[in-house]
Motif scaffolding. Structure first.
Motif, PDB file in Angstrom:
ATOM      1  N   LEU A  69     -48.136   5.260 -33.710  1.00  0.00           N
ATOM      2  CA  LEU A  69     -48.247   4.527 -34.583  1.00  0.00           C
ATOM      3  C   LEU A  69     -46.975   3.362 -34.343  1.00  0.00           C
ATOM      4  N   ALA A  70     -46.020   4.295 -34.200  1.00  0.00           N
ATOM      5  CA  ALA A  70     -45.070   3.111 -35.032  1.00  0.00           C
ATOM      6  C   ALA A  70     -44.131   2.656 -33.450  1.00  0.00           C
ATOM      7  N   ASP A  71     -44.256   3.208 -32.754  1.00  0.00           N
ATOM      8  CA  ASP A  71     -44.188   3.203 -31.301  1.00  0.00           C
ATOM      9  C   ASP A  71     -43.793   2.055 -30.817  1.00  0.00           C
ATOM     10  N   ASN A  72     -43.302   0.948 -30.950  1.00  0.00           N
ATOM     11  CA  ASN A  72     -43.457  -0.435 -30.152  1.00  0.00           C
ATOM     12  C   ASN A  72     -44.632  -1.928 -31.360  1.00  0.00           C
ATOM     13  N   ASN A  73     -44.564  -1.231 -32.686  1.00  0.00           N
ATOM     14  CA  ASN A  73     -45.547  -1.500 -33.376  1.00  0.00           C
ATOM     15  C   ASN A  73     -46.996  -1.240 -32.652  1.00  0.00           C
ATOM     16  N   ALA A  74     -47.384  -0.107 -32.485  1.00  0.00           N
ATOM     17  CA  ALA A  74     -48.456   0.135 -31.589  1.00  0.00           C
ATOM     18  C   ALA A  74     -49.525  -0.033 -31.940  1.00  0.00           C
ATOM     19  N   TYR A  75     -49.348   0.494 -34.068  1.00  0.00           N
ATOM     20  CA  TYR A  75     -51.100  -0.028 -34.594  1.00  0.00           C
ATOM     21  C   TYR A  75     -51.407  -0.831 -34.516  1.00  0.00           C
ATOM     22  N   LEU A  76     -50.438  -2.426 -34.501  1.00  0.00           N
ATOM     23  CA  LEU A  76     -50.749  -3.799 -34.901  1.00  0.00           C
ATOM     24  C   LEU A  76     -51.669  -4.348 -33.250  1.00  0.00           C
ATOM     25  N   VAL A  77     -50.648  -3.515 -32.848  1.00  0.00           N
ATOM     26  CA  VAL A  77     -50.935  -3.931 -31.127  1.00  0.00           C
ATOM     27  C   VAL A  77     -52.381  -3.366 -30.843  1.00  0.00           C
ATOM     28  N   TYR A  78     -53.056  -2.656 -31.430  1.00  0.00           N
ATOM     29  CA  TYR A  78     -54.023  -2.109 -31.158  1.00  0.00           C
ATOM     30  C   TYR A  78     -55.170  -2.573 -31.600  1.00  0.00           C
ATOM     31  N   GLY A  79     -55.010  -2.664 -32.957  1.00  0.00           N
ATOM     32  CA  GLY A  79     -55.823  -3.042 -33.762  1.00  0.00           C
ATOM     33  C   GLY A  79     -55.938  -4.494 -34.526  1.00  0.00           C
ATOM     34  N   GLU A  80     -55.069  -5.407 -34.084  1.00  0.00           N
ATOM     35  CA  GLU A  80     -54.857  -6.643 -34.869  1.00  0.00           C
ATOM     36  C   GLU A  80     -54.942  -7.826 -33.559  1.00  0.00           C
ATOM     37  N   LEU A 113     -56.996  -7.549 -45.420  1.00  0.00           N
ATOM     38  CA  LEU A 113     -56.308  -7.174 -44.129  1.00  0.00           C
ATOM     39  C   LEU A 113     -55.549  -7.508 -43.643  1.00  0.00           C
ATOM     40  N   LEU A 114     -55.464  -8.831 -43.169  1.00  0.00           N
ATOM     41  CA  LEU A 114     -54.437  -9.507 -42.191  1.00  0.00           C
ATOM     42  C   LEU A 114     -53.261  -8.988 -42.193  1.00  0.00           C
ATOM     43  N   GLY A 115     -53.054  -8.445 -41.418  1.00  0.00           N
ATOM     44  CA  GLY A 115     -51.787  -7.952 -40.476  1.00  0.00           C
ATOM     45  C   GLY A 115     -51.741  -6.597 -40.629  1.00  0.00           C
ATOM     46  N   GLU A 116     -52.998  -5.964 -41.233  1.00  0.00           N
ATOM     47  CA  GLU A 116     -52.825  -3.861 -41.565  1.00  0.00           C
ATOM     48  C   GLU A 116     -52.986  -3.392 -40.274  1.00  0.00           C
ATOM     49  N   GLY A 117     -53.821  -4.173 -39.562  1.00  0.00           N
ATOM     50  CA  GLY A 117     -54.570  -3.555 -38.224  1.00  0.00           C
ATOM     51  C   GLY A 117     -55.064  -2.697 -37.872  1.00  0.00           C
ATOM     52  N   TRP A 118     -56.105  -3.851 -38.558  1.00  0.00           N
ATOM     53  CA  TRP A 118     -58.066  -3.781 -39.029  1.00  0.00           C
ATOM     54  C   TRP A 118     -58.687  -4.255 -38.223  1.00  0.00           C
ATOM     55  N   ARG A 119     -58.633  -6.255 -38.082  1.00  0.00           N
ATOM     56  CA  ARG A 119     -59.665  -6.769 -37.341  1.00  0.00           C
ATOM     57  C   ARG A 119     -60.141  -6.264 -35.895  1.00  0.00           C
ATOM     58  N   TRP A 120     -59.499  -5.791 -35.049  1.00  0.00           N
ATOM     59  CA  TRP A 120     -60.211  -5.024 -33.485  1.00  0.00           C
ATOM     60  C   TRP A 120     -60.955  -4.223 -34.349  1.00  0.00           C
ATOM     61  N   TYR A 121     -60.977  -3.891 -34.712  1.00  0.00           N
ATOM     62  CA  TYR A 121     -61.888  -2.548 -35.095  1.00  0.00           C
ATOM     63  C   TYR A 121     -63.394  -3.014 -35.583  1.00  0.00           C
ATOM     64  N   ASP A 122     -62.945  -3.493 -36.737  1.00  0.00           N
ATOM     65  CA  ASP A 122     -64.195  -4.834 -37.450  1.00  0.00           C
ATOM     66  C   ASP A 122     -64.792  -5.328 -37.001  1.00  0.00           C
ATOM     67  N   LEU A 123     -64.188  -5.619 -35.820  1.00  0.00           N
ATOM     68  CA  LEU A 123     -65.327  -6.595 -34.816  1.00  0.00           C
ATOM     69  C   LEU A 123     -65.883  -5.889 -33.854  1.00  0.00           C
ATOM     70  N   VAL A 124     -65.037  -4.890 -34.121  1.00  0.00           N
ATOM     71  CA  VAL A 124     -66.351  -3.573 -33.178  1.00  0.00           C
ATOM     72  C   VAL A 124     -67.311  -3.080 -33.563  1.00  0.00           C
ATOM     73  N   ARG A 125     -67.007  -2.720 -35.112  1.00  0.00           N
ATOM     74  CA  ARG A 125     -68.216  -2.029 -35.708  1.00  0.00           C
ATOM     75  C   ARG A 125     -69.089  -2.953 -36.303  1.00  0.00           C
TER      76      ARG A 125
END
Length: 502
Positions: free
Chosen positions: A60-71, A447-459
């Motif tokens: 998750l941490a590598d090059n901020n991957a958690y943020l890239v995937y989720g936000e 949850l802004l900036g925590e890596g949730w927004r993309w997954y929320d839009l999908v759901r």
């Protein structure tokens, strides 16, 4: 062993396993010691279990991957000058970029899964070879490992959709493995989380049937929020169900977690507790259900894996312009209610709140999360913010979501208003717009900036409304990430996601 020494050992194991793991699905682990000397002592079990945590954190941490995937694909953040981040924010994931190839490669996640599989196969050998490693300790370690495997597969499915399903370490030879349907992978994840649930305590401070003695002889306060618990397992199960659209199950698990919040030791925090220096993102918040910490006092601070590395600039660190920012007009669209303690514009036209600094400037700073590893100027750009995987406010909003989709609007509103009250907002009423939109908007703000927004839009099936993706694009799999060239080149059974074949 004190916390500092334990942490260093965990990071050493994680680093070595990450470095040794072959690309893609060639996940035969390289051990720290020869096989014949591993799995013989209690310390071997400890190193192996926490390597699973360390490898997942690395993924998750590598090059901020958690943020890239989720936000970053969701539209709220923009990049200033980086071409790789511009490609992500514009959904041009086939662009040529070293960082993009790394983000498209799932090998770090499969390194964590390989380590989890190894633990599930080998921990019994430690119990057999070292009388000090009791059956009860082994069961609790296995529960932790099963939780981590379930969580890792959950992330893989949300990022890539159908993915290979590996449940054992194999025979030492690389065999190409096809992708399994996402539902099958989530079924395994739910099974793992359910088994883990039965073996995990609510907290590590109280002796319980699941934990008859202090975990690894350490005080419960050391483990708070950073290892698996029943609350974390319930939350994961609730999210797996929500991703599948099974909101009846989501409602059940969120209710069980919330009804037992006192046993888990978590609750709401006010806005100061959320964004303050000693608050949630320090890894010490009372609202944390499960997080991946980077404590400076344990020599864990780093440059990668923290949104601050991209979002901060002067006066916080010695940089003129951040890599990412939220434009002023977007800020006003997100925070469109008065009295919001996170951000508001007062009647006098003055910006206030803890989420942003320099509103009105061409590039305002996102300062909700700003855990610098040293006080004052920070020329080294080292940060210690935790990656918050699950926290209480998000859990309550997920419960509201489940109740909404079950047609229980009044109950959903009660949950929504519980979060709004913590941020200085009045109760939601129908005059503020449809409840569905209000819930999605509150998740966006909170949850802004925590890596949730993309997954929320999908759901919420709202990608088209916020990202510009067309229905045909989404039907072809545009919501998933493409698979990296490195994966495709070594595994003939893996095919590219349909949308990204062009």
């Amino acid at each position: 062993m004190n916390r500092s020494h334990l942490t260093i050992k965990i990071l050493l194991v994680a680093t070595l396993f990450t470095t040794a793991c072959k690309h893609t699905l060639e996940v035969d682990p390289t051990h720290l010691v020869p096989e014949e000397h591993m799995w013989t002592t209690k310390n071997d079990a400890r190193s192996a279990v926490f390597a699973t945590y360390g490898l997942f954190r690395a993924a998750l941490a590598d090059n901020n991957a958690y943020l890239v995937y989720g936000e970053m694909r969701a539209g709220d953040f923009k990049s200033t000058t980086r071409s790789d981040l511009n490609a992500v924010t514009s959904n041009q994931l086939n662009a040529t970029s070293t960082a993009l190839e790394e983000w498209k490669n799932w090998r770090r996640f499969y390194a964590a899964i390989a380590q989890a599989n190894l633990c599930l196969e080998k921990l019994s050998l430690v119990h057999k070879n070292d009388f000090r490693y009791t059956a009860e300790e082994m069961k609790l370690d296995i529960a932790n490992v099963r939780f981590m495997r379930a969580l890792t597969y959950f992330y893989l499915v949300r990022i890539w959709g159908d993915v290979p399903l590996l449940t054992n370490t194999g025979d030492g030879n690389f065999t190409p493995v096809k992708r399994s349907p996402a539902d099958k992978v989530l079924e395994l994840a739910a099974q793992d989380a359910t088994v883990a649930l039965a073996g995990l305590p609510w907290n590590y401070s109280d002796i319980s049937p699941e934990m008859p003695s202090p975990y690894w002889a350490q005080p419960g306060s050391l483990w708070k929020g950073i290892v698996a618990t029943k609350g974390a397992a319930y939350t994961l199960l609730a999210h797996i169900a929500a991703w599948k659209g099974d909101y009846l199950t989501t409602e059940k698990y969120t209710r069980l977690a919330i009804d037992n919040k006192s046993k888990g030791g978590y609750t709401f925090v006010n806005t100061a507790g959320l964004t303050g220096d000693a608050g949630t993102f320090s890894g010490a918040g009372d609202n944390i259900i499960f997080a991946l910490p980077f404590k400076n006092i344990y020599q864990e601070s780093s440059g990668s894996g923290h949104i601050e590395d991209w979002s901060l600039a002067e006066p916080y660190i010695s940089r003129i312009t951040p890599d990412i920012y939220v434009p002023n007009d977007t800020i006003l669209r997100i925070f469109n209610e008065s009295n919001d303690e996170r951000f508001k514009v007062t009647d006098g036209g003055v910006a206030a709140g803890s989420y942003f600094t320099g509103f009105g400037n061409p590039i305002p700073l996102f300062t909700k999360i700003k855990q610098l590893s040293v006080s004052g100027s920070n020329p080294l750009r080292m940060f210690q913010s935790a990656i918050i995987v699950f926290r209480y406010e998000e859990l309550v909003l997920l419960r509201a979501e489940a109740l909404l989709f079950l047609g229980k609007d009044a109950d959903a509103i009660l949950q929504l208003n519980g979060v709004r009250a913590q941020r200085g907002l009045p109760d939601y009423t129908a005059a503020k717009g449809p409840l569905r939109n209000a819930l999605l908007q509150e998740r966006r703000r909170e949850l802004l900036g925590e890596g949730w927004r993309w997954y929320d839009l999908v759901r919420f099936e709202s990608l088209g409304a916020y990202t510009g993706l067309k229905p045909a694009d989404i039907a072809n799999g545009a919501q998933w990430w493409p698979v990296s060239k490195a994966v495709l080149s070594v595994n003939s059974e893996i095919t590219q996601n349909k949308f990204w074949q062009q």
